[in-house]
Design an enzyme around this catalytic site. Sequence first.
Site, PDB file in Angstrom:
ATOM      1  N   HIS A  17       0.832  -1.213   0.000  1.00  0.00           N
ATOM      2  CA  HIS A  17       0.000   0.000   0.000  1.00  0.00           C
ATOM      3  C   HIS A  17       0.866   1.262   0.000  1.00  0.00           C
ATOM      4  CE1 HIS A  17      -3.630   2.354   0.801  1.00  0.00           C
ATOM      5  NE2 HIS A  17      -2.867   3.090   1.607  1.00  0.00           N
ATOM      6  N   GLU A  18       1.821   1.307   0.910  1.00  0.00           N
ATOM      7  CA  GLU A  18       2.648   2.516   0.996  1.00  0.00           C
ATOM      8  C   GLU A  18       3.551   2.666  -0.227  1.00  0.00           C
ATOM      9  OE1 GLU A  18       1.880   4.672   3.077  1.00  0.00           O
ATOM     10  OE2 GLU A  18       0.541   3.347   4.192  1.00  0.00           O
ATOM     11  N   HIS A  21       1.815   4.740  -2.844  1.00  0.00           N
ATOM     12  CA  HIS A  21       1.947   6.188  -2.618  1.00  0.00           C
ATOM     13  C   HIS A  21       3.360   6.660  -2.980  1.00  0.00           C
ATOM     14  CE1 HIS A  21      -1.951   6.481  -0.787  1.00  0.00           C
ATOM     15  NE2 HIS A  21      -1.648   5.687   0.219  1.00  0.00           N
TER      16      HIS A  21
END
Length: 597
Positions: A17-18, A21
């Site tokens: 997920h990170e 980003h």
Amino acid sequence: MATILTILGIGLILFVHEAGHFFAARRAGVRVEVFSLGFGPRLFGWRGAETDYRISLLPLGGYVRMSGEEQNRPPRKGELGAASAGQRFLIFSGGILMNFLFALILIPILFRLGVPFEAPVVGVVEQGSPAWKAGIQEGDQLLHVGEDPMHGFRNFFAAVALSEESEIQIEIAPRVGETESRWFTIEPEFNEDSGFKRVGVGPAIMDPKLILEVLPDSLASKAGLQSGDQLTGVNGVSVSSPQEARLLLQDTSLYRKPLSLNWWRDNPNAPEIGTTTLPLPEASEEGPLQVGVRQAAVVVEENHLFPTLPFQKGDVLLEANGQPIQRLDDLATLCIQNRGFPETTFLRDGVSNKTKGVAEVSAADLLANLWLTEGDSFRVAVIPNGAAAKAGLQDHDILLRLNGEPLSDINQLSRRVQQDLEEPLEFLVARNNAPNPITIRVQPAPGPNLSYGFGFRSWRVTVKSSSLLQALHMGLTEAQRMVIEIKNTLAGMFSGKVAKKNMGGIILIGQVTHSFASEGFIPLLFFLAMISIHLGVLNLLPIPALDGGHMLLVILEKIRGKPLSSRTQGAFNMVGALLILGLVFFVTMQDISRIMG
């Protein structure tokens, strides 16, 4: 090993997920100052040219901190505020896109390799439940709920619990001797204990080959049983199905009978057959104190075998072949032992009656067609050699009062007993043929630990695609189903169709991840793919401080032609942070409550 895989698995989902980003920010030319798995103080990591890659103390998620996020001055080149609205939207949605991409790539690969599932087969069917009334039977193989294929029992549980319609259509595979599948229309009922809609069935927990799994240094191991042995008989009665094995072993446990197992062993040189007798475990002074009673369920509610079996609503079953009847399973066990329905004594309007034995009625027939309830009275079922039996309580006694207070059901008795187990309990009892109620005092005593140290290999099926194209189709279909499940779960919590007590946090996720890790690498990866999709969907929600909240602010900026004021955005994010902290606290308390029981 499972613990290590659990930590790595949860870390992998947070990293995915990170990373979304991170790469989106780098693509937009925004500097990333911190890439963290976890929140709070930095534990360890390394520093790159622009970014501090770290592991932080609190494993409640992760974050990417970009340059200029918390500046009140005009943004400079390379800072988040200098990126266009479209670039910022991509940055905020990067984690979500990465979650979906991770799952969409991984699930087809796993289906191509073969994913093991808990078999989509019906286990015990609760009497009088929607499934029982519709005609679902123990051992039925579930094929579809509506148009959705049932890879495993988890799919069936979710399809029932999260169904939006009042009725669902269930397809089962042809039964023995049949050539066509059957469809059933069932109306699920909300269950207060589970907090979900249910139809009253559990999964089949025994492999149909009845393969034993034996714990080291257990009573079963010391007696000579080995993992891999195939059960062929219980106490001299041959067994050929999980239902028969379940009933016979349950009978032995409930009535404290000696246990003798017949088995077949596939030795390398030649197969071996044998019989192992297990000693009855002794009661331990450190064991839990018990009264030694259950609530009997012997009152006829429905009988679909009439007139073959002449029971009518309200009849009370007393005994069969001279043995007391406490629940329907007792009769079903006798059907197995006698290879037919036994001669049975019952009460109708206070008058004793007796039926003849019926060889054509099997245990499966009985469980599928006869419904017995507890009735309006607390009719007792006494456990042999227990405290209540030694004090003089008898099967079919009706408990009227406990320590002078009215007594209606087993739950009320359990609550009262837990309050003060050290003191004797005084029961006022109505007994058949006794002119007046009698008083019996029972001193709770330790009961035996009936764990022999063996179980059965779980019933698993492996779902594997026949081609890469089919794997892609199965992967997309399964991913879509996961998205719908999380959407329906959230909608159900808002509408009350799903109880909020089913929410869980990082502790529950860790426990479930550990469970899947214990099953193997592929089950773990499949579960992580599911968690990745759930994380993506949750972050889509327009909640302040979540990715969806940031995306909403960018959309509003595009609509207005200018961003909201810093003060408004700060208040928006503060509200979101408080909501998230409150939610984290709530689900953590739920997790702790589950652990504490």
